[in-house]
Design a protein around this motif. Structure first.
Motif, mmCIF file in Angstrom:
data_model
loop_
_atom_site.group_PDB
_atom_site.id
_atom_site.type_symbol
_atom_site.label_atom_id
_atom_site.label_comp_id
_atom_site.label_asym_id
_atom_site.label_seq_id
_atom_site.Cartn_x
_atom_site.Cartn_y
_atom_site.Cartn_z
ATOM 1 N N ASP A 30 0.832 -1.202 0.000
ATOM 2 C CA ASP A 30 0.000 0.000 0.000
ATOM 3 C C ASP A 30 0.868 1.253 0.000
ATOM 4 O OD1 ASP A 30 -1.675 2.240 1.450
ATOM 5 O OD2 ASP A 30 -3.131 0.767 0.778
ATOM 6 N N LEU A 31 1.908 1.254 0.852
ATOM 7 C CA LEU A 31 2.771 2.431 0.963
ATOM 8 C C LEU A 31 3.667 2.593 -0.258
ATOM 9 C CD1 LEU A 31 3.821 2.195 4.723
ATOM 10 C CD2 LEU A 31 2.201 3.805 3.712
ATOM 11 N N ALA A 32 3.898 1.501 -0.979
ATOM 12 C CA ALA A 32 4.775 1.578 -2.157
ATOM 13 C C ALA A 32 4.163 2.389 -3.288
ATOM 14 C CB ALA A 32 5.115 0.174 -2.653
ATOM 15 N N LYS A 33 2.853 2.547 -3.268
ATOM 16 C CA LYS A 33 2.171 3.315 -4.329
ATOM 17 C C LYS A 33 1.599 4.580 -3.710
ATOM 18 C CE LYS A 33 0.871 3.002 -8.757
ATOM 19 N NZ LYS A 33 0.773 4.430 -9.006
ATOM 20 N N ASP A 34 2.215 5.709 -4.043
ATOM 21 C CA ASP A 34 1.765 7.004 -3.548
ATOM 22 C C ASP A 34 1.301 7.829 -4.735
ATOM 23 O OD1 ASP A 34 1.239 9.289 -2.179
ATOM 24 O OD2 ASP A 34 3.315 9.745 -1.639
ATOM 25 N N GLY A 35 -0.008 7.719 -5.013
ATOM 26 C CA GLY A 35 -0.520 8.371 -6.204
ATOM 27 C C GLY A 35 0.071 7.725 -7.448
#
Length: 856
Positions: free
Chosen positions: A538-543
């Motif tokens: 989840d945190l690996a994809k920021d926008g």
């Protein structure tokens, strides 16, 4: 932290905290309010709850009072609680003596068994709080005579300062002794670190201002130790004044650190009288404007309407009145169980100025936790029987909390990974009794669930998730370094919160030495790795951005999980899996011979592997090219481990695959569920038992080198003295593991769909998919607290008061655990925290009705 008898409590000033009946305090427990009662017959004022310690109770520690948390908003703008006070003398000695006489094979001797509630000879005392503004609190105490005769009760609303000055507690920030004085017919407070407060005492039932009694919250050394008091006005002065008729016990100068208004109420049968009080910050621009009775009542009316409006948005509209009442009281219990908790290990070990501390403080439990500095408001398991935090309990508390107070839930989870709680080596403190005990690692799951539940926002709180994740990396590393003894991904950990579930105490040296490879310990680590994998992805994809460090961490947790699965299923041939029984077991490795022995007791220890399950959707994996590359490399070059990863066409995204990460394979899961869903084993009418009922007639016996131990199914209170009782995992139903199993079954269904079906119950001929099985377990769990078609609530057993008396039947208790056959509530009676997980299952009843209505 220190033990002393109940008889000392009224005479000893507490240093680290305070107690009182249904009271409130500021966030650092400096200024406190509660009330005391006297029925004219008790030998002491009723100022605090009474209970038995572990050695006194035949089944461990136990509260012997009847009190209830009825309502509260998250901001505490409105709160309501109830205490039931007998009109006859409280049977202190009888409760201690009779429970001391009874063996562990007999039921506890409860307050109702003494007859003090016969003929309804008791007072209902309702305590209500309504905020006029955040620092202006209105208090209403309503006393009702439920008995058949006119009765008199003394009521003492009491305001007092916690004693932070006698011990030179420099870290408290209070250097001068605080005081309360009478000024302009109102009580005014003065404290180094608090704004001045005013306490407005209302008129009595005859329109007169009641007498105001003053003393100091200081220890009565004369009574306790035979040492003359430095100050003649001491903590138990009101007891001496009212019961012993000692008029010199209170301060005639009308000042002190403890003050009470003394009301004497005579009540006809069924009559109700109210006392009105107000506690607020003193206005800086002049005298406080008093509230007339109409305004006072209107503020209460408005706050109650606001509370109703708030819960109307929380509680599902399709719930029955009984279901909605259970939900609302569960939330009240959660909110009332927030407590100021104070324990600074460094100061505790040093002792008081000029006084050498006992050696046991320097060498005993918690001696290695010098960094721990707790002075916070924390969600407690139970403010009386467990008035200290328990980290794995708290993680479960935050799931229902996140629905009503997301910010509090996140702040609590953040708190316990801060540097003044988390050990420098990465261990999380367990609880006050022994911070070094090891609880199941559920904090990551709780943080992930709280993060996902808060989906009403356009953007979830990445900052919260990232900050917790980074600290949990330290904790995960501690587990890997400390609890994988042989470095083979088979973990120990000790009792892991399940107390007496084994044939011996898994936290102690094992019989004949050796080490234990725990099915639950290893599964918890698999569960931990999967949760951190989900968070990393989840945190690996920021926008539109891809953050490579989180991709790297995702790969690490993915590989670690698969290695744990391999160890559980394949190490040494079949790992911890027993194909013949279709179940996972702990395994002992004897130190002398190296022989490995499976501990074939069927318990939650073997069910917990089921909860370590997650579904990876291929379309989401494709958004992370770095992770995708390493994922494909793993599948290509680790063919032996690839077998542990399920793959099928995605039902969510055309052209992609869904991947199942789980400890049991499809075949193993099928075998496990035959055992789990068997009503002669784990499946109770009210959820899953913690030990299989099979062991009722077939106790499991462990024997090695002449050392023989056994364990049998005990559906109610424990017959074992291990852990002092009140902690039975040998049969009863516990909500937290049930909750996790239900969640897991829903995830399995997400992957397998309707193709995967089982008999539920086993041998019943009823075929269900896994979502339907989860719903069945959820429904059974919810039945614990709800009235059945006969109006009977299982959690209260055969207690006729709770089943039919109009003044009891709508009151709820949220017990620590429940009888494995009857569903009767057991253990701590107010452990709302994790028992409030049932809220989700009751709310689901409303959702199901709504779906059925919509489908029509």
């Amino acid at each position: 932290m220190q033990n002393f008898p109940h008889d000392h409590a009224r005479s000893r000033a507490y240093r680290w905290g305070e107690d009182g009946l249904l009271g409130i305090a500021d966030r650092e427990c400096r200024l406190c309010f509660s009330f005391a009662l006297w029925n004219g017959k008790d030998g002491i004022l009723k100022e605090r709850l009474f209970g038995l310690s572990g050695p006194e109770g035949n089944h461990g520690e136990d509260v012997k009072e009847e009190y209830f948390y009825l309502d509260s908003t998250p901001t505490h703008s409105y709160m309501k609680g109830l205490y039931k006070y007998p009109q006859s003398a409280y049977p202190y000695s009888r409760l201690v003596d009779e429970n001391g006489r009874r063996s562990k094979y007999e039921a506890e001797y409860e307050l109702v068994d003494t007859g003090v509630f016969n003929e309804n000879r008791y007072f209902d005392v309702f305590a209500e709080y309504a905020k006029n503004d955040p620092e202006d609190i209105l208090i209403r105490l309503t006393i009702i005579n439920r008995g058949p005769d006119t009765s008199t009760v003394h009521v003492l609303p009491t305001l007092f300062f916690r004693n932070t000055y006698s011990w030179e507690c420099t870290h408290e920030g209070c250097h001068m002794k605080p005081k309360i004085i009478l000024e302009d017919d109102m009580l005014r407070t003065k404290h180094d670190t608090l704004e001045p407060f005013l306490f407005d005492v209302g008129k009595d039932s005859d329109g007169n201002t009641p007498p105001i009694l003053f003393t100091d919250n200081e220890t009565n050394t004369k009574r306790l130790y035979g040492i003359d008091n430095l100050n003649p006005y001491v903590k138990d002065a009101f007891h001496s004044y009212i019961i012993d008729k000692n008029v010199n016990a209170v301060n005639p100068k009308q000042r002190g650190t403890k003050v009470a208004a003394h009301y004497i109420l005579s009540l006809e049968p069924g009559e109700s009288k109210a006392i009105h009080l107000r506690l607020c910050i003193a206005p800086k621009d002049g005298k406080l404007v008093k509230l007339d009775q109409k305004t006072f009542d209107n503020i209460f009316k408005q706050r109650i309407e606001e509370a109703d409006l708030f819960y109307g948005s929380v509680i599902h509209s399709k719930l029955t009145n009984d279901e909605a009442n259970v939900v609302r009281q569960a939330y009240a219990g959660l909110l009332w169980s927030k407590q100021f908790y104070h324990y600074v290990v460094e100061y505790w070990k040093k002792g008081d100025t000029g006084e050498a501390p006992p050696q046991r403080r320097l060498e005993g439990r918690n001696a290695q936790w010098d960094h721990l500095f707790s002075r916070d408001v924390i969600s407690m398991p139970d403010k009386f029987e467990y008035p200290w935090f328990a980290s794995w309990d708290l993680a479960f508390h935050m799931i229902p909390f996140s629905t009503i107070d997301e910010n509090f839930a996140k702040s609590q989870l953040r708190l316990f990974v801060r540097e003044w709680y988390l050990h420098p080596n990465g261990q999380m403190p367990a609880y006050e009794f022994n911070f070094s005990d090891v609880n199941p690692p559920v904090f990551a799951w709780a943080a992930w669930r709280v993060y996902k539940i808060a989906n009403h926002k356009e953007k979830r709180d990445r900052s919260f998730l990232e900050s917790v994740f980074l600290k949990l990396l330290l904790n995960f590393t501690w587990w890997v370094n400390k609890k994988d003894v042989d470095g083979k991904n088979l973990f120990g950990g000790g009792f892991l919160g399940l107390d007496n579930i084994g044939v011996f105490d898994r936290s102690e040296q094992l019989p004949q030495g050796g080490s234990i490879q725990q099915s639950d310990g290893t599964a918890w680590m698999g569960f931990y790795a999967l949760t951190l994998l989900a968070i990393s992805l989840d945190l690996a994809k920021d926008g539109e951005k891809v953050l490579e460090p989180f991709e790297d961490m995702a790969s690490k947790f993915f590989e670690h999980f698969v290695q744990i699965v391999d160890a559980m299923n394949c190490m040494g041939g079949t790992g911890l899996w027993d194909a013949e029984d279709g179940f996972y077991y702990d395994q002992v490795k004897l130190s002398e011979t190296g022989k490995e022995i499976r501990l074939k007791s069927r318990s939650l220890v073997g069910i917990i592997p089921l909860i370590a399950v997650s579904v990876l959707e291929g379309d989401k994996v494709d958004l992370l090219p770095g992770f995708r590359k390493r994922f494909e490399w793993f599948l290509k070059y680790k063919p032996d481990l690839k077998a542990h990863i399920g793959s099928r066409k995605s039902t969510k995204s055309e052209g992609h695959c869904s991947y199942l990460l789980s400890i049991p394979s499809r075949e193993q899961l099928q075998q496990m569920l035959k055992v789990i869903l068997d009503e002669d084993e784990f499946l109770s009418p009210y959820g899953l038992r913690s030990l299989s009922k099979f062991h009722e007639k077939h106790p499991y016996i462990f024997e090695a080198h002449g050392d023989k131990r056994s364990i049998k199914y005990e559906p109610g209170e424990s017959e074992s003295g291990m852990f002092g009782g009140n902690s039975n995992w040998r049969g009863p139903i516990w909500t937290p593991i049930n909750y996790l199993v239900i969640e897991a079954l829903e995830r399995y269904h997400l992957y397998y769909g309707d193709d995967f079906q089982v008999e539920c119950p086993t041998r019943s001929g009823n075929i269900k998919n896994l979502k339907e099985v989860a719903s069945e377990l959820s429904f059974r769990l919810s039945k614990l607290l709800l009235r059945d078609e006969n109006g009977h609530r299982p959690c209260f057993g055969d207690d006729k008061r709770y089943q039919s008396d109009p003044h009891w039947r709508n009151l709820l208790l949220f017990h620590e655990y429940f009888h494995g056959d009857s569903g009767k509530g057991l253990g701590a009676s107010h452990q709302t925290g994790w028992t409030a997980l049932i809220l989700r299952h009751i709310q689901d009843l409303g959702k199901e009705r709504e779906e059925k209505h919509d489908s029509k």
